[in-house]
Design an enzyme around this catalytic site. Structure first.
Site, PDB file in Angstrom:
ATOM      1  N   ASP A 198       3.002 -16.158 -11.530  1.00 47.19           N
ATOM      2  CA  ASP A 198       2.850 -14.801 -10.465  1.00 47.19           C
ATOM      3  C   ASP A 198       3.552 -14.301 -10.149  1.00 47.19           C
ATOM      4  O   ASP A 198       5.139 -14.573  -9.384  1.00 47.19           O
ATOM      5  CB  ASP A 198       1.825 -15.628  -9.749  1.00 47.19           C
ATOM      6  CG  ASP A 198       1.014 -14.489  -8.735  1.00 47.19           C
ATOM      7  OD1 ASP A 198       1.380 -13.708  -8.978  1.00 47.19           O
ATOM      8  OD2 ASP A 198       0.315 -14.913  -8.099  1.00 47.19           O
ATOM      9  N   HIS A 199       3.559 -12.781 -11.197  1.00 43.50           N
ATOM     10  CA  HIS A 199       4.858 -11.638 -10.931  1.00 43.50           C
ATOM     11  C   HIS A 199       5.502 -11.243  -9.472  1.00 43.50           C
ATOM     12  O   HIS A 199       6.479 -11.304  -9.401  1.00 43.50           O
ATOM     13  CB  HIS A 199       4.924 -10.836 -12.101  1.00 43.50           C
ATOM     14  CG  HIS A 199       4.059  -9.923 -11.785  1.00 43.50           C
ATOM     15  ND1 HIS A 199       2.511  -9.945 -11.939  1.00 43.50           N
ATOM     16  CD2 HIS A 199       3.998  -8.342 -11.332  1.00 43.50           C
ATOM     17  CE1 HIS A 199       2.194  -8.480 -11.749  1.00 43.50           C
ATOM     18  NE2 HIS A 199       2.718  -7.711 -10.941  1.00 43.50           N
ATOM     19  N   HIS A 209      -2.208 -12.827  -6.783  1.00 43.00           N
ATOM     20  CA  HIS A 209      -0.794 -12.355  -5.296  1.00 43.00           C
ATOM     21  C   HIS A 209      -1.522 -12.300  -4.077  1.00 43.00           C
ATOM     22  O   HIS A 209      -0.662 -12.225  -3.586  1.00 43.00           O
ATOM     23  CB  HIS A 209      -1.272 -10.715  -6.381  1.00 43.00           C
ATOM     24  CG  HIS A 209      -0.705 -11.025  -8.223  1.00 43.00           C
ATOM     25  ND1 HIS A 209      -0.406 -11.557  -8.409  1.00 43.00           N
ATOM     26  CD2 HIS A 209      -1.464  -9.486  -8.525  1.00 43.00           C
ATOM     27  CE1 HIS A 209       0.021 -11.038  -9.862  1.00 43.00           C
ATOM     28  NE2 HIS A 209      -0.820 -10.078  -9.987  1.00 43.00           N
TER      29      HIS A 209
HETATM   30  C1  BG6 Z   1      -0.916  -7.889 -12.432  1.00 45.73           C
HETATM   31  C2  BG6 Z   1      -2.892  -7.311 -12.372  1.00 45.73           C
HETATM   32  O1  BG6 Z   1      -1.230  -8.343 -12.176  1.00 45.73           O
HETATM   33  O2  BG6 Z   1      -0.701  -7.280 -11.507  1.00 45.73           O
HETATM   34  C3  BG6 Z   1      -2.661  -5.783 -13.095  1.00 45.73           C
HETATM   35  O3  BG6 Z   1      -3.216  -7.454 -13.992  1.00 45.73           O
HETATM   36  C4  BG6 Z   1      -2.137  -4.583 -11.630  1.00 45.73           C
HETATM   37  O4  BG6 Z   1      -4.162  -5.213 -12.365  1.00 45.73           O
HETATM   38  C5  BG6 Z   1      -0.719  -5.480 -11.432  1.00 45.73           C
HETATM   39  O5  BG6 Z   1      -2.092  -3.574 -12.052  1.00 45.73           O
HETATM   40  C6  BG6 Z   1       0.090  -4.598 -10.298  1.00 45.73           C
HETATM   41  O6  BG6 Z   1       1.300  -4.951 -10.298  1.00 45.73           O
HETATM   42  P1  BG6 Z   1       2.671  -4.220  -9.133  1.00 45.73           P
HETATM   43  O7  BG6 Z   1       3.982  -5.726  -9.290  1.00 45.73           O
HETATM   44  O8  BG6 Z   1       2.346  -3.023 -10.468  1.00 45.73           O
HETATM   45  O9  BG6 Z   1       2.210  -4.787  -8.372  1.00 45.73           O
END
Ligand code: BG6
Length: 505
Positions: free
Chosen positions: A177-178, A240
Site C-alpha cells: 500500500d504505497h 489507503h
Molecule cells: C493508487 C490509485 O493506488 O493511488 C490511483 O490506484 C491513485 O487511482 C493513486 O491516483 C494516488 O496516489 P498518490 O500517491 O498520487 O496520492
C-alpha cells in the site's frame, strides 16, 4: 547503508509502475550503496524485448535523477530481460536457469525477491509455478511483493490469499500500500506517540471529528479500463484511507515493532462499524465527474474518458462517515473523502478538537462562529503535495481592547526537503530487502478492510440510482457537504492558495 545481496525478479517489467516507480527507486537505492555489486534484476513480461532494449528503457526511466554516464552504464548492466508467458511452466525453467546463473555471477547468496507488478488475475498462477518449478528451493530468503489490488472483494481476496499461502509464509508476503511508504504517513506515529500534548487528548473527550481527504485533480488517465471496474471505493478507500484511519485510531503499540503495530492496526479496523444497508445510504455519498474546469483548463466528463463505458455508473468520488466503536472513539465521526478531478491535488488529515466548554469572549463577534462559539483547534497533517503539519489556535489580536483571532502554527517542509524525501517505493523496497513488513498490509487488515467496504459496494449495486454528478474542478456533489452539515460540521479542507500563489505547488 549496508549493501544488500539480492536477485529481484519483476513480473510486469514493461509496465507503467515498473517504469515510473520501480526503476527510479532501485536507482536511488543504488546511489545510496544499498544495491552495489551484488544485485541483479530480471525483468519479465510478454513483450519480446532484448537486454539492450531493456537497458535503454532503464536509462530513460532514471534520466530525471541525472546519473553520470558511468552510473548509468554500471547500474543498467545489472538488468536482464526475459520474455515470459506466466501460464507456461517451461518458461519458469528458463527463468530458473538464468536466476542460478546470475546468483553465481553476482554472488547473491540465493536471496530471491519476486515483485508482482501485473494484472492480479495472474498472481495465483505465478506463485504456484514458482513453487512447482522449484524456484524457491534456495538457501537464502525468498519473499514476494504484491501490488494492489489484493482481490476485488472479500471472497476473491480470500481465494487469492489461500493460493499465495500455499507457496509463501505470511512473513514473506509483502502486500503493497504505497501510502504506507509516504513520509507523513510514517510521521503519524511520531506525531501521536512522541508528543504527550496530542496523545493525552487523542480520544472522544477532546476530539470532535476526524477528516481524511485524498483529493486528486487528475482524471483516470490511461487507466480507464481498470478504473471503470474498480471505482473510488475499491481504488482508494479499501486500502489507503482505511490504512490511514487505522494508524490514527489504533492504541499505542507496546513496542514500535512490526508485530505490535500490526496487532493494534488490526484491532482498530475491527472496531470500525460494519454498516447495515440503511446506514450505508445515510452515511455514504458517491459521485461521478462531469465536464468542468480546473485552473482555466477544460476537462471532459468521466463518460468521455478512454476505455470507460459511455453509460458507466462507476463512482469517481466517495465521501462517507465511518464510526469506530470502542472506548476511545465512540461517537467521533471519521469523515473520509476522495475523488478524481477535484479542485486540486491535496491529501490531508484534519483532527478537529472540541471547543472550550464556555466562550468567555462571546461578545467578540469577530472570533465567534455562527453559533457564538470560538473556532475549534485543528491539527492538520499535510501528506502531499506539501508535507508537514499545522495547529490552529485562538489568540488575542495585538492592540487595544480584546479581540480573539485565529492563529496557525505551521511547519511545512520546503520543496527542497520534499525533493529529497525518499519516494514511497524506495522506502518500501528497502523494507522488503530488510525483511521488515511494518509498512505493508497484513492479511487480517486486508480481510477486515474488504468486510467494511463490501457492504457499501453491495448496497450500491442493489440500487438503480447512478452516482451523483459533480463538475470537474469542484470538491464533489453537494450531498457530500450536506453529509457533514447534518451533524453540524463542515469540511475543513481548502485549496492551498498560499502555496499556489507563490508557485510552490
Ligand atoms: C493508487 C490509485 O493506488 O493511488 C490511483 O490506484 C491513485 O487511482 C493513486 O491516483 C494516488 O496516489 P498518490 O500517491 O498520487 O496520492
Amino acid at each position: 547503508m549496508n549493501e544488500k545481496k539480492v536477485l529481484l525478479t519483476i513480473f510486469g517489467a514493461t509496465g507503467d509502475l515498473a517504469q515510473r516507480k520501480l526503476y527510479p527507486s532501485l536507482f536511488r537505492l543504488y546511489r545510496k550503496g544499498v544495491l552495489a555489486d551484488h544485485f541483479a534484476v530480471i525483468g519479465t513480461a510478454r513483450r519480446p524485448w532484448s537486454d539492450e532494449k531493456y537497458h535503454q528503457v532503464i536509462t530513460e526511466t532514471i534520466k530525471d535523477l541525472e546519473p553520470t554516464a558511468a552510473e548509468e552504464k554500471e547500474f543498467s548492466s545489472h538488468f536482464y530481460y526475459q520474455s515470459h508467458d506466466v501460464t507456461d511452466t517451461s518458461h519458469y525453467d528458463t527463468l530458473k536457469e538464468l536466476s542460478n546463473k546470475l546468483d553465481k555471477k553476482y554472488q547473491l547468496e540465493e536471496n530471491r525477491l519476486f515483485y508482482l507488478a501485473m494484472s492480479p488475475n495472474f498472481f495465483g498462477t505465478i506463485v504456484s509455478h514458482l513453487k512447482s518449478q522449484k524456484m524457491l528451493e534456495v538457501d537464502g530468503f525468498h519473499r514476494v511483493i504484491i501490488e494492489k489490488p489484493f482481490g476485488s472483494d472479500y471472497a476473491s481476496a480470500y481465494k487469492l490469499n489461500e493460493e499465495i499461502n500455499q507457496v509463501f509464509e505470511e512473513d514473506d508476503i509483502y502486500r503493497i500500500d504505497h501510502y504506507l511508504g509516504k513520509e507523513m504517513i510514517q510521521n503519524l506515529s511520531a506525531i501521536r506517540f512522541a508528543n504527550n500534548i496530542f496523545e493525552s487528548i487523542w480520544n472522544n473527550r477532546y476530539i470532535d471529528n476526524v477528516q481524511i481527504n485524498i483529493a486528486e485533480d487528475l482524471g483516470v488517465e490511461e487507466r480507464g479500463g481498470y478504473y471503470d471496474k474498480s471505482g473510488a471505493l475499491k481504488d482508494m478507500v479499501q486500502n489507503h484511507i482505511l490504512q490511514i484511519l487505522s494508524l490514527l485510531a489504533m492504541e499505542p503499540p507496546v513496542a514500535f515493532s512490526e508485530k505490535e503495530i500490526r496487532a493494534e492496526k488490526i484491532k482498530a479496523l475491527e472496531a470500525v462499524r460494519i454498516y447495515s444497508e440503511n446506514e450505508v445510504r445515510e452515511n455514504f455519498v458517491r459521485g461521478q465527474y462531469t465536464a468542468g474546469n480546473i485552473e482555466d483548463k477544460n476537462f471532459e466528463g468521466y463518460h468521455s474518458e478512454a476505455n470507460v463505458a459511455s453509460d458507466s455508473t462507476t463512482e469517481t468520488f466517495v465521501a462517507g462517515k465511518l464510526l469506530v466503536d470502542n472506548f476511545r472513539w465512540s461517537g467521533v465521526p471519521f469523515y473520509i473523502r476522495t475523488g478524481k478531478r477535484l479542485t486540486e491535488k491535496g491529501s490531508r488529515i484534519n483532527i478537529i478538537f472540541k471547543q472550550v466548554p464556555f466562550n468567555l469572549f462571546k461578545n467578540d463577534i469577530n472570533a465567534a462562529c455562527d453559533n457564538g462559539s470560538l473556532p475549534p483547534n485543528i491539527l492538520t497533517i499535510y501528506i502531499q503535495p506539501t508535507e508537514g503539519f499545522s495547529l490552529s489556535l485562538n489568540g488575542k489580536e495585538i492592540g487595544q481592547g480584546f479581540t480573539t483571532v485565529p492563529i496557525k502554527l505551521e511547519q511545512r517542509n520546503s520543496s527542497e526537503i520534499i525533493e529529497n524525501t525518499p519516494e514511497a517505493y524506495e522506502k518500501l523496497l528497502l523494507d522488503a530487502l530488510n525483511g521488515d513488513g511494518t509498512n505493508f498490509t497484513h492479511w487480517d487488515e486486508v480481510a477486515q478492510s474488504w468486510r467494511i467496504v463490501d457492504v457499501i459496494r453491495n448496497t450500491w449495486d442493489k440500487e438503480d440510482a447512478s452516482p451523483l454528478p459533480y463538475s470537474a474542478g469542484t470538491m464533489g456533489p453537494k450531498e457530500a457537504f450536506e453529509l457533514l452539515e447534518k451533524s453540524g460540521s463542515t469540511w475543513i479542507w481548502q485549496p492551498d492558495d498560499w502555496y499556489k500563489d507563490r508557485g510552490l505547488l
